[in-house]
Write an enzyme that holds these catalytic residues in place. Structure first.
Site, PDB file in Angstrom:
ATOM      1  N   VAL A  11     -21.924 -18.055 -17.455  1.00 17.82           N
ATOM      2  CA  VAL A  11     -20.575 -17.473 -17.178  1.00 17.82           C
ATOM      3  C   VAL A  11     -20.486 -16.074 -16.430  1.00 17.82           C
ATOM      4  O   VAL A  11     -20.231 -14.976 -16.958  1.00 17.82           O
ATOM      5  CB  VAL A  11     -20.155 -17.095 -18.693  1.00 17.82           C
ATOM      6  CG1 VAL A  11     -19.592 -18.293 -19.445  1.00 17.82           C
ATOM      7  CG2 VAL A  11     -21.591 -16.593 -19.751  1.00 17.82           C
ATOM      8  N   GLY A  12     -20.592 -16.331 -15.201  1.00 15.59           N
ATOM      9  CA  GLY A  12     -20.405 -15.157 -14.074  1.00 15.59           C
ATOM     10  C   GLY A  12     -19.125 -15.069 -13.782  1.00 15.59           C
ATOM     11  O   GLY A  12     -18.177 -15.444 -14.680  1.00 15.59           O
ATOM     12  N   HIS A  13     -18.928 -14.928 -12.405  1.00 19.43           N
ATOM     13  CA  HIS A  13     -17.607 -14.713 -11.993  1.00 19.43           C
ATOM     14  C   HIS A  13     -17.021 -16.102 -12.175  1.00 19.43           C
ATOM     15  O   HIS A  13     -15.866 -16.079 -12.997  1.00 19.43           O
ATOM     16  CB  HIS A  13     -17.766 -14.548 -10.378  1.00 19.43           C
ATOM     17  CG  HIS A  13     -18.121 -13.241  -9.944  1.00 19.43           C
ATOM     18  ND1 HIS A  13     -19.461 -12.860  -9.579  1.00 19.43           N
ATOM     19  CD2 HIS A  13     -17.339 -11.967 -10.114  1.00 19.43           C
ATOM     20  CE1 HIS A  13     -19.458 -11.493  -9.279  1.00 19.43           C
ATOM     21  NE2 HIS A  13     -18.230 -11.048  -9.822  1.00 19.43           N
TER      22      HIS A  13
ATOM     23  N   LYS B 171     -21.903 -21.515   8.048  1.00 20.21           N
ATOM     24  CA  LYS B 171     -22.347 -20.985   7.085  1.00 20.21           C
ATOM     25  C   LYS B 171     -23.226 -19.756   7.780  1.00 20.21           C
ATOM     26  O   LYS B 171     -23.790 -19.754   8.804  1.00 20.21           O
ATOM     27  CB  LYS B 171     -23.235 -21.439   5.947  1.00 20.21           C
ATOM     28  CG  LYS B 171     -23.505 -20.907   4.870  1.00 20.21           C
ATOM     29  CD  LYS B 171     -22.156 -21.201   3.737  1.00 20.21           C
ATOM     30  CE  LYS B 171     -22.375 -20.284   2.537  1.00 20.21           C
ATOM     31  NZ  LYS B 171     -21.196 -21.068   1.626  1.00 20.21           N
TER      32      LYS B 171
END
Ligand code: NAD
Length: 350
Positions: free
Chosen positions: A181-183, A80
């Site tokens: 309720v994004g991407h 990361k």
């Protein structure tokens, strides 16, 4: 900052740090494990109050990527990158170009991708200076936005949990509450709506919740009430630590299965869910679709193959559920054990 102490805590051998004065780049690349292949993982671009917070974020997230890849059967290790977002004015293109050079210097040992605070456009800038990047646009042979694949995998994971817990082969008529309720959350709602699921959603952004109501007939719950909704499945698709001492006692659902990373505030919350008889889909097992998709890009992107592999999340989740029931162990522990088994097998050359 106790650098080596932190590395020991998170079981690390390798962390790279770069600073580019001209662009104000300050970046950390944490490479957790490369037994399965080169480390693959997204690049975060956020404001951090302290360097140590950025380091810990990178260390925690990269270790999570090792687990996610191993369980998804991907030939990659966990890595990361965390880029500390400058507080003042900065040149975004120059900064991501400098980051691309840093990634290139690592010679393919770490492959980067999109994550919180970064976009497809940033990946394109990185691509101009290194080939060790995924998630570039489809026009350039990339896999594009990973969210639909993550949502597809989550839907398959929900189906496996429903099969195991409710004995049902389809989702029609079930009620799913979605936090965020994004991407991914929106794509997931669409997947569920298409299968006849009744939806309740909550989002801090009222426009996003409204879109789910308008397009998919979802009911909207106030954000602080989503954990109280009586439903068949709660799907946390917002930030981490949704499952904690305050929320778990309120849950009125037999299944928790969603896309968010690090859903358990602490591992012991996985035990609390198990004690309450709530089936929890371990986050890194169910949300691997996006990673599966970008990993395909490293080999030469093939959407059909990415889809086929993402659908297999169903089998992984079912195995976790069945082992958990048989051994009377919380699902998160079963998933961790399955990862350790796969890493050990690979270390033995199996
Ligand atoms: P996103 O930022 O597009 O969506 C998150 C949504 O949650 C936003 O609409 C935001 O307004 C909402 N939100 C934030 N706090 C909230 C709260 N307290 N209550 C209700 N809503 C809240 O992010 P995303 O890409 O959809 O990712 C969602 C989660 O899934 C994250 O935890 C991410 O790490 C994880 N994840 C995403 C992917 C991917 O492919 N994008 C892959 C694996 C895991």
């Amino acid at each position: 900052m106790d650098l080596f102490g932190q590395m020991a805590t998170y079981d690390y051998g390798e962390v790279h740090v770069a600073r580019d004065r001209a662009s104000d780049l300050r970046a950390i690349v944490a490479i957790h494990d490369t037994r399965l292949g080169p480390a693959l993982g997204g690049c975060r671009f956020l404001v951090y109050d302290k360097d140590e917070a950025a380091l810990v974020d990178a260390l925690r997230l990269a270790r999570g990527m090792t687990y996610k890849a191993a369980l998804a059967g991907i030939d990659h290790g966990g890595g990361k990158a965390v880029l500390l977002r400058p507080r003042g004015h900065f040149d975004r293109v120059a900064l991501f170009r400098a980051f691309g050079r840093f990634v290139d210097d690592l010679g393919g040992h770490y492959i980067t991708a999109e994550d919180s605070g970064t976009s497809l456009e940033d990946m394109e800038v990185i691509r101009a200076v290194t080939r060790h990047v995924t998630g570039v646009s489809t026009q350039n042979g990339g896999s594009g936005d990973p969210s639909p694949f993550t949502a597809l995998g989550v839907r398959r994971g929900i189906e496996a949990c429903v099969k195991h817990r409710l004995g049902r082969d389809d989702l029609a008529g079930l009620h799913v509450a979605v936090q965020g309720v994004g991407h991914v959350g929106h794509h997931l709602c669409r997947e569920l709506h298409d299968r006849g699921v009744k939806l309740t959603v909550a989002d801090v952004d009222p426009l996003k919740a409204e879109r789910a109501r308008r397009e998919l007939g979802a009911e909207i719950a106030p954000i602080e009430r989503i954990f109280d909704v009586e439903c068949d499945v709660l799907a946390p698709c917002a930030l981490g630590s949704a499952l904690n001492d305050a929320t778990i006692p309120r849950l009125r659902c037999p299944i928790v299965a969603g896309a968010a990373n690090n859903q358990l505030a602490e591992p012991r919350h996985g035990d609390s869910l198990f004690q309450r008889g709530i089936l929890y889909a371990p986050d890194y097992a169910i949300n691997a679709g996006g990673l599966i998709n970008v990993a395909e890009e490293v080999k030469g992107y093939d959407a059909a193959r990415a889809t086929e592999r993402t659908l297999k999340i169903y089998d992984t989740l079912l195995e976790i559920c069945e082992r958990s029931a048989r051994l009377q162990l919380p699902t998160y522990r079963v998933a961790d054990t399955m990862v350790e088994e796969r890493l050990a097998q690979r270390a033995r050359g199996v």
